[in-house]
Motif scaffolding. Structure first.
Motif, PDB file in Angstrom:
ATOM      1  N   ILE A  50     104.112 -20.321  23.953  1.00 48.70           N
ATOM      2  CA  ILE A  50     103.110 -21.387  23.953  1.00 48.70           C
ATOM      3  C   ILE A  50     102.001 -21.039  24.937  1.00 48.70           C
ATOM      4  N   ARG A  51     100.799 -20.880  24.413  1.00 46.26           N
ATOM      5  CA  ARG A  51      99.611 -20.652  25.236  1.00 46.26           C
ATOM      6  C   ARG A  51      98.585 -21.769  25.047  1.00 46.26           C
ATOM      7  N   ASP A  52      98.727 -22.527  23.965  1.00 49.20           N
ATOM      8  CA  ASP A  52      97.768 -23.575  23.626  1.00 49.20           C
ATOM      9  C   ASP A  52      97.724 -24.623  24.746  1.00 49.20           C
ATOM     10  N   ARG A  53      96.556 -24.784  25.338  1.00 48.67           N
ATOM     11  CA  ARG A  53      96.407 -25.673  26.493  1.00 48.67           C
ATOM     12  C   ARG A  53      96.774 -27.117  26.154  1.00 48.67           C
ATOM     13  N   GLU A  54      96.415 -27.594  24.971  1.00 49.55           N
ATOM     14  CA  GLU A  54      96.755 -28.980  24.609  1.00 49.55           C
ATOM     15  C   GLU A  54      98.265 -29.182  24.539  1.00 49.55           C
ATOM     16  N   LEU A  55      98.971 -28.194  23.999  1.00 53.53           N
ATOM     17  CA  LEU A  55     100.430 -28.300  23.932  1.00 53.53           C
ATOM     18  C   LEU A  55     101.050 -28.230  25.333  1.00 53.53           C
ATOM     19  N   LEU A  56     100.580 -27.298  26.158  1.00 53.67           N
ATOM     20  CA  LEU A  56     101.104 -27.202  27.527  1.00 53.67           C
ATOM     21  C   LEU A  56     100.837 -28.482  28.301  1.00 53.67           C
ATOM     22  N   ASP A  57      99.657 -29.057  28.105  1.00 56.14           N
ATOM     23  CA  ASP A  57      99.304 -30.309  28.791  1.00 56.14           C
ATOM     24  C   ASP A  57     100.162 -31.476  28.321  1.00 56.14           C
ATOM     25  N   ALA A  58     100.657 -31.431  27.089  1.00 59.41           N
ATOM     26  CA  ALA A  58     101.435 -32.534  26.520  1.00 59.41           C
ATOM     27  C   ALA A  58     102.907 -32.506  26.944  1.00 59.41           C
ATOM     28  N   VAL A  59     103.397 -31.397  27.454  1.00 53.45           N
ATOM     29  CA  VAL A  59     104.814 -31.256  27.776  1.00 53.45           C
ATOM     30  C   VAL A  59     105.326 -32.318  28.754  1.00 53.45           C
TER      31      VAL A  59
END
Length: 170
Positions: A50-59
């Protein structure tokens, strides 16, 4: 760094620089993870990089102890593939060995990482299933945020002879 040094000096790192982790480095980490032992050599694991910033921010919304993830340049979601098991239930041990290999490889490569547990907390499992569109036969075990360390930690000798029994418990 030799194996014993990596094992004895690895620490959980929760702060990272903005320096990118290369695709080659990620492949090395995944090669280390997939070199782990598994029950019946079933290798009942799957990995989501996972590199996608939106996904990392949602964790952190689905995992309260993964608040460092939005600052990480990437994370690896380590999952069990229950459809690939030879011996039902052993995917947890298989994936745990893969996580530890990944953590040791990261440390040996000068990266920092932390194991954030997901399974068996059902709310976390379902949160990660939704966030990462995981099929039913894929069970998220752990998320490993990682990057170049922005912090360093003292080495800690955790050997405790009181936790060792010889031959029998009593």
């Amino acid at each position: 760094m030799d194996a014993m040094e990596a094992i004895l000096t690895r620490r959980s790192i929760r702060a990272y620089t903005d320096d990118p982790v290369t695709d080659e480095q990620v492949e090395t980490l995944l090669r280390a993870a997939m070199a782990a032992p598994s029950a019946g050599n079933s290798q009942a694991w799957a990995f989501v990089v996972i590199r996608d910033r939106e996904l990392l921010d949602a964790v952190p919304a689905v995992h309260p102890y993964a608040k460092m993830t939005p600052q990480a340049p990437l994370a690896v979601l380590v999952c069990g593939d229950v459809s690939a098991e030879k011996y039902p239930g052993f995917w947890v041990q298989d994936c745990s060995a893969a996580v530890e290999n990944l953590l040791l490889a990261a440390h040996a490569m000068g990266l920092g990482a932390v194991w954030t547990g997901i399974y068996p907390d059902e709310s976390r499992v379902e949160g990660f299933r939704r966030l990462f569109s995981l099929p039913e036969h894929i069970v998220p075990l752990a998320l490993v945020p990682l990057g170049f360390p922005k912090e360093s930690k003292e080495v800690s000798d955790r050997y405790d002879p009181a936790k060792v029994k010889r031959e029998r418990w009593s």
